[in-house]
Design an enzyme around this catalytic site. Structure first.
Site, mmCIF file in Angstrom:
data_model
loop_
_atom_site.group_PDB
_atom_site.id
_atom_site.type_symbol
_atom_site.label_atom_id
_atom_site.label_comp_id
_atom_site.label_asym_id
_atom_site.label_seq_id
_atom_site.Cartn_x
_atom_site.Cartn_y
_atom_site.Cartn_z
ATOM 1 N N GLY A 91 0.862 -1.173 0.000
ATOM 2 C CA GLY A 91 0.000 0.000 0.000
ATOM 3 C C GLY A 91 0.896 1.219 0.000
ATOM 4 C CB CYS A 92 0.425 4.784 -0.205
ATOM 5 S SG CYS A 92 -0.829 5.351 0.899
ATOM 6 C CB ILE A 93 1.801 4.115 5.035
ATOM 7 C CG1 ILE A 93 0.412 3.574 5.386
ATOM 8 C CG2 ILE A 93 1.737 5.583 4.689
ATOM 9 C CD1 ILE A 93 -0.180 4.171 6.624
ATOM 10 N N PRO B 171 7.373 6.757 2.344
ATOM 11 C CG PRO B 171 5.104 6.618 2.859
ATOM 12 C CD PRO B 171 6.230 5.854 2.222
#
Lengths: 103, 420
Positions: free
Chosen positions: A101-103, B353
């Site tokens: 996913g994005c994190i 991130p």
């Protein structure tokens, strides 16, 4: 980054044991990673691996649905070939990063 | 007179209409935008509606309020794109010819894709919160829900705003604590991925969150069907999870119009060059936002960065110049963690991130990948920014479309995996 040796070849892996460079991959390495996952590779397994690598090279994100509609294998058989977390296991054997996913 | 046609007046389409009307001559180019909807929704607000943090009326305004002068808005359903004839057929039979087409038709939930998801239980004890109706109905449900097993669930990737389901679980924890009934609610997060956090730094920094909030995790769950009567979800591998209240993010799909037009992938997303935003369908067709198949997050911030780059590329295309391939997948998202705190993440195709300060390196005031009250205020302030700056195509100060690595703590070499 970690270095691991499969089939006598030193390859770069991340901490979870996924190859970080698909160009280092070959079938012997795939076979040994499969053994770590408790899987004995067959022609059907390799067909799925070929499809997965092909999609990865085209930068198409892989999903269970995409594999189910690939014409190579349906979802039930995909589970049978790579039991429990098939996408994760098949990605690792194919030498590509796990789906994220994005994190 | 040449004609530029935009399909979809959501976040991306509206931004493009605003950018392009400023940049290209009205004497040479007419601009038309087509959308069947009358309402423009502030979609990030759908997360807050179920918990009564935002009132439904705070997340909607009339669509035409944001379409600039000099752009014609056509309120009609789109039947299909005829790429060979360079025209779009509307459902009322009208045909609109174009010289340049921008597809901005977004993505929608497709609960019909999962066996048993729809039925009598839909919006009774199985809810989505990705639609205005879903979030409003869920708010009504939560008002007098007496507790039980709350399952927050993702059907399959990719989904719009990939962190929203996790934020929902965090906000639910906070919500039930404030109601004094957290002990009556069991919260489980069910995902097809191998964890709530899948990237190395985020996993390391944020692993404590689920434990701290007593949220159970069921990873690697690929849903096969919903048993609405037995209140269970089943996966292909034979696992099952029981629920009293299922809050699911159904399969996300592009507009069925894409399929009718004869292109699009198996989820009706448009094959698009991830750096230039020109489609692989035809050179005069571009795509932006959730409608594309590019491996960036489907989110408003991504669309905002894409819009700046796509505007430049449309101008280059008009002048007959080579397109600039510089969209880097930049995304910037606040993640609510409950109790008045939020995280902030800033990343792109190649950089995961990490921690650091944003937008001013070393200063902040926002902190990346850390829970702070300031980040929460940033998320709330974003609604104003959205309505007043973002969709009007105004540049947001200090935040560039290409991601900056300054002020960020990268430990290793950049990763290169595609993101779904």
């Amino acid at each position: 980054m970690i270095e691991k040796t499969y089939a006598g070849i030193c390859v770069s892996c991340n901490e979870e044991g996924y190859l970080t460079d698909l160009s280092q991959w070959n079938r012997q390495i795939g076979t040994e990673i499969a053994k770590e996952e408790g899987i004995e590779m067959s022609d059907r397994h390799w067909e799925v691996v070929n499809y997965i690598q092909d999609q990865f090279k085209k930068e198409v994100p892989l999903t269970i649905r995409k594999i189910g509609k690939s014409g190579v294998v349906d979802i039930k058989e995909f589970y049978a070939l790579f039991p429990e977390g098939p996408l994760k296991k098949a990605s690792r054997i194919s030498g590509i990063p796990k789906p994220v996913g994005c994190i | 007179m040449k004609h530029l046609l935009i399909l979809g007046a959501g976040t991306s389409g509206t931004m493009m209409a605003n950018h392009l009307r400023r940049e290209i001559s009205p004497e040479e180019w007419a601009i038309t935008i087509v959308d069947k909807e009358e309402t423009h929704y502030y979609q990030p607000g759908f997360l807050f509606v179920p918990f009564d943090i935002y009132k439904p009326k705070q997340v909607k305004k009339s669509i035409d309020k944001f379409i600039p002068k000099g752009v014609q808005l056509v309120r009609e359903k789109i039947d299909r794109i005829d790429k060979d004839q360079n025209l779009v057929r509307l459902q009322n039979g009208r045909e609109i010819a174009y010289d340049i087409l921008i597809i901005a038709t977004g993505t929608d939930i497709a609960p019909q894709e999962i066996e048993g998801m729809e039925g009598d239980h839909w919006h009774k004890d199985v809810f989505d919160f990705y639609t205005y109706t879903g979030s409003k109905n869920l708010r009504n449900k939560l008002k007098d829900w007496e507790g039980g097993k709350l399952v927050v669930h993702i059907c399959e990737m990719p989904i719009k705003c990939p962190v929203a389901p996790l934020e929902f679980a965090f906000l639910a924890d906070s919500f039930f604590i404030h109601k004094g009934m957290r002990d009556k609610v069991d919260i489980t997060f069910v995902t097809p991925l191998d964890g709530a956090f899948t990237k190395p730094t985020a996993s390391k920094e944020l692993a404590y969150l689920l434990d701290e909030k007593n949220i159970h995790l069921v990873p690697n769950f690929n849903i096969e069907r919903v048993d609405g009567e037995g209140k269970k979800i089943h996966d292909y591998g034979g696992k099952e999870v029981e629920y009293d209240l299922l809050v699911t993010v159904p399969t996300n799909m592009g507009d069925p119009m894409i399929e009718r037009s004869g292109f699009g992938d198996d989820l009706n997303f448009v094959p698009t060059n991830k750096a230039t935003l020109q489609t692989q369908v035809k050179e005069n067709i571009f795509a932006i936002g959730d409608a594309t198949n590019i491996p960036a997050s489907k989110a408003g911030s991504v669309a905002h960065f894409e819009a700046e780059i796509l505007t430049e590329n449309i101008l280059r295309y008009i002048r007959g110049e080579e397109l600039k391939a510089h969209f880097d997948g930049h995304a910037n998202c606040f993640i609510e963690t409950g109790h008045g705190k939020a995280l902030l993440i800033d990343f792109n195709y190649t950089h995961e991130p990490v921690t650091g300060s944003f937008p001013l390196p070393g200063v902040g005031p926002l902190r990346l990948l850390k829970e702070t009250h300031m980040n929460h205020l940033g998320k709330l302030a974003f609604r104003w920014i959205y309505w007043n700056m973002l969709i009007k195509g105004k540049h947001i100060p200090l935040v560039s479309s290409e991601m900056s690595t300054a002020g960020k703590n990268y430990e290793e070499e950049a990763e290169t995996s595609p993101t779904s």
